[in-house]
Structure formats: structure tokens, C-alpha cells
Design an enzyme around this catalytic site. Sequence first.
Site, PDB file in Angstrom:
ATOM      1  N   ASP A 103       0.048  -7.511   1.268  1.00 45.04           N
ATOM      2  CA  ASP A 103       0.523  -6.145   1.531  1.00 45.04           C
ATOM      3  C   ASP A 103       2.047  -6.063   1.566  1.00 45.04           C
ATOM      4  O   ASP A 103       2.636  -5.433   2.445  1.00 45.04           O
ATOM      5  CB  ASP A 103      -0.061  -5.609   2.836  1.00 45.04           C
ATOM      6  CG  ASP A 103      -0.021  -4.082   2.893  1.00 45.04           C
ATOM      7  OD1 ASP A 103       0.307  -3.459   1.866  1.00 45.04           O
ATOM      8  OD2 ASP A 103      -0.287  -3.517   3.962  1.00 45.04           O
TER       9      ASP A 103
ATOM     10  N   SER B  65       4.721   2.329   7.928  1.00 41.42           N
ATOM     11  CA  SER B  65       4.407   1.189   7.071  1.00 41.42           C
ATOM     12  C   SER B  65       5.588   0.801   6.195  1.00 41.42           C
ATOM     13  O   SER B  65       6.178   1.640   5.517  1.00 41.42           O
ATOM     14  CB  SER B  65       3.208   1.511   6.186  1.00 41.42           C
ATOM     15  OG  SER B  65       2.052   1.682   6.940  1.00 41.42           O
TER      16      SER B  65
ATOM     17  N   HIS C  32       0.818  -1.218   0.000  1.00 40.87           N
ATOM     18  CA  HIS C  32       0.000   0.000   0.000  1.00 40.87           C
ATOM     19  C   HIS C  32       0.852   1.269   0.000  1.00 40.87           C
ATOM     20  O   HIS C  32       0.350   2.347  -0.308  1.00 40.87           O
ATOM     21  CB  HIS C  32      -0.978  -0.004   1.180  1.00 40.87           C
ATOM     22  CG  HIS C  32      -0.355   0.262   2.517  1.00 40.87           C
ATOM     23  ND1 HIS C  32      -0.038  -0.730   3.414  1.00 40.87           N
ATOM     24  CD2 HIS C  32      -0.002   1.417   3.121  1.00 40.87           C
ATOM     25  CE1 HIS C  32       0.473  -0.194   4.506  1.00 40.87           C
ATOM     26  NE2 HIS C  32       0.507   1.104   4.354  1.00 40.87           N
TER      27      HIS C  32
END
Length: 552
Positions: A118, A197, A87
Site C-alpha cells: 500500500d 491516508s 490506494h
Amino acid sequence: MEGADDLLQPEELGEDQPVLPAVLTPKASAVRAVKKNDWALRSVLKVFVVKVDPNYAQPWQKCPQRSSSGSAFVLDTQQRIIITNAHVVANAVTVYVRRPGNPKKWRSQVTCMGKQSDLALLTVPEDAFWGDDLRPLVFLKEVPELQSPISVAGYPVGGDSLSITKGIVSRVSMVRYSQSGRLLGIQIDAAINPGNSGGPAFADMTEGTVAGVAFSKNVSSSTDNIGYIIPFPIVEHFLSEYRDRGAYQGVVSPGFYTQPMENPAQQQYLQVPEGASGCIVVKLEPSTEAAQHLQLADVILEVEGEPIAADESVQFRDDERVDYSHVISLKHVGDNLNLKILRQGQVRDVCFTLHKQQHLVGILHEVDCLPSYYVAGGLVFAPLSLPCMEAVYGSRKWRTLAPISVLQAFVQQRTSPSQQVVILVQVLSHEINHGYKYSVLPVETFNGAAVHNMAHLAAMVDGCDQPYLNFGLEGGRFVTLDRQQVIEHTPHILKINNIPSDRSEDLLGEEAAAAAAAGAEAAAAAAAAAGSELGSAEPGAAAVGQAAEQQQ
């Protein structure tokens, strides 16, 4: 006294020197620890991304460019592999990475994308980036134990430099990575914020060992310090597909759905032997091999030799259990799945091949759906997908605002690989479609023929020689347009709405023709199976087609 060795004492300065105030200096052991960690932290990168997201609400255009940032880390210097979250770099136009303490941003390329897990892989083409001081981080081969210390490194919001937060492993369980399913995840209490992230969650920073990849946090107002990292089994599944196939094929679909079997009466009804346990098959996907080997009410006792408990869990570690789907999620497309089942009191072994997930309704952009559209007389048609619903109603409100008929489609199964749910997204106002204010409704028929997919609908409209076009909608409603007016006015409707074409590129060429042919074949088979029932359908179905024929 602790720290006394780090204070400058007056007698150490000599008799002729003035006495200076005591100065507290860092412990030598702490300085050594920081230096030992330096090499590992130098491998943690900041990622700068400019992306253009698709616009599923108006699929003929895209959303404006926007900038974002995330984290990543070096995984292999020989192969020049950098790992981050999918993402972080999804829909990227440009990707740059920056090393700690170095102002230069290096152009990067996405080499592999795994949206279902992911994870994504990057590389930097320039040799100068891969200096001798850059070393790869190494994953722990096992999932860390509960209460193991964790240090999350990355570049969260609130600053531009590297940030480190500490915590422990709180839980190991199945976690929702995306709307397409749940995979094994590690819950930690170290702070994870936007920008973290893709960064490493260190198990031992001195050794450069990584327990997982930071990827999400629980944003509920009723919770605190709940973050999640992607453990090695999921990362290894992703990396092995890249090594063996050069691309990520995604998470496999078992082709069946189950429910727990904890009620004693239910166990007796299904003739489960004393001491045995398992889960009950309640739904099968018609287009999968599972439908050929399993039956409804079969009891699955074991998966790959692992006994399944009545709550659908299998043993993970000594005092830990996870859902049995974890065992299946580690399989690859084309692998065999071995089950031990109980059917009518008889135990038998079952084996079948696993394939990709094939949802009737698309869930992930570029995985099982694309922004597709078709315009006829101002009526805008599109395949139903989760990104489409999020674009129309909002990512947090679509479940409460979407029509019930649309929500029901999300739990239905494909009957053939080419099947789609086609919806009327909106009506672009024009005098030829005056009076129609429908939006986000499933399209069931065209001139009495069942609509199988987008290409099938477009082909039927293009090839129609009847004076009226009748689109049968859910609930018996239907829209009627004059065919000649549609031909004459559609170009003007496209022009005033700045739409470049009456259809998206996926509805052009040989693939579209093949999909249309498959749709026509499937629709004909469905009509033959329905028999005379089709002739008594409501006005939105076959009756509309009969009315159109009478106009000829």
C-alpha cells in the site's frame, strides 16, 4: 502564576495612558515551536485524484469517473520523490498535489506502485514546485517504542486545510495490508480518517522525523481510536526495490504454510528435542521451490537464524514478538531463504530461492488479475478473482453469498504458472441459451476436456468442429449450445448488450496463444494421469465429450 508574563500589566503602559484590559497572548516558546514545525508541515501535501476503477462484473467496460483525495509528503527533493498510499492513487486518470497555504494544484505523476504494501511514489515535473523552502522528511530507522508520541498530519474529511492529531504507539504487530497478506504495522490511537491516508505520522515534528505512513483504521463499531501506520522496514523494502529495479516486485511467497506446535503430545510424536520449538509444515505450493526442499510434517525450527517459538513467533524486541512471516516478508524476489528444520528426528539446513506470490485465484487488480472475459452464445466466462467476487456480491458480503465451490478455490494452490479457475459469470439472455440461469459457477470441462485457463477455453471453443458446445460446470451440471447458432447469433448478442468484442485484449495475440498451448499441455497431462477415471466422469465432464462425439 503560569502565564503571568504574557499579560499586559497596567504599570507597563505608563502613567499618562489609560488602563487597558489584560490580553492573553501566546507564549513565546509556543510561537517558536510552531515556527520550528512550519518547515516540516510545508512538506505535507494534499492529493487530488480522479480515477476510473475497473468493472469486474462487466469487464468489457469500466466504472464511471469519480474524485477522491488523500495526503502525501515529500521524501527526497533531489530525486523529486513524494510518497503516499497506493490506494490513494490506484486507477488514477489525473493526480494533482497542493502545498499547505498555496492554492495552486500541481500536476503529478505516479512513478511506482506497490499495492501489496500500500505504498506509491509520485513526482511533480515542474521545477517551480521544488522551491528552496521545500525540505524532505526523514524516516526513523527503527520502529518506535510503545507509548512513543505520534502526530499524524494530513487532510482528512471535514475540512480543506491541514489537520494534526496526536496519540501514542499502542502496539506493533502483523497487520493485513490487503487481501494478499499481512505485514508489520504500527497501531496508534491518534485519529486517522478518510483523507489522512498517505500522510506522515511524525515521531518528532521539530526534527521532521517520520515514524510511518498513515494508511488505515479499524472501523468496527466495537472499537475506538485504532489506526495503523506503515513502519520504516516496510517502506525501506519498497524504496529499495524502486532504487535497485525501478519498480516494485511485490511480497515474496515462502511456498509453504504452517501451524503452531504447542501440544506436548504432538511435539513428542514429531520427535522434537527437549527445549526446542517451531512450527509444522502443513501445506506446500506445488509450483514453488519450497515443494522441492520441504515435506509435510517438517518442523521449522529457525528462519534466517531466528528461533521460532511454538506459537509461530520470533523475537522482535526485548518484550515484543511478531509472527515469523515478518522475517520472510523483508526478503526480495530472487533472495534465498535459509531454514533449519527437523525431519524424522534429524536436524538439517534447507535453502531455496523465493519468488513472487502466485495465487490460483487473483487477489489484487493489476498485480495478479485483470478484467478478462470471453463470450460465447451469451455465456460470459471470466477468471475467478477477488475483485470479481466483490463486484458481483459486494465487498462485505461475497464470503457469505458466493457458492461453496468458488470459496474453496481461494484456498487451493496452483499446479502450474498458467492455471486459472474459469467461471461462468452470467448468461446474457437470448433464445439460443434459453433455460440456462446459471451464474458464478466454475467451468471444469469443454466437450470432455479439462479447462486449464481462459485462453485455453477460448481456443477450444474457437477450434471446435463438433455440432454442439458442451460446457461442464461444477457439480456435474452442463450447458449445451448449438455451435452453428453460436456462430450466427453471438455478434447480435454482443451488439444488443453494447459489448465491443467477444473477448478481452489479453485473450488476443501471442501471449494468449502461449497460454492456450500451456493450458492444452497441462490438461493433456492431467488427463493422462487420471487414466481411465476420466471416462467414468459425471455428465459435466468426459461423458459430455463422449456424447458430443456421438453426434458427429
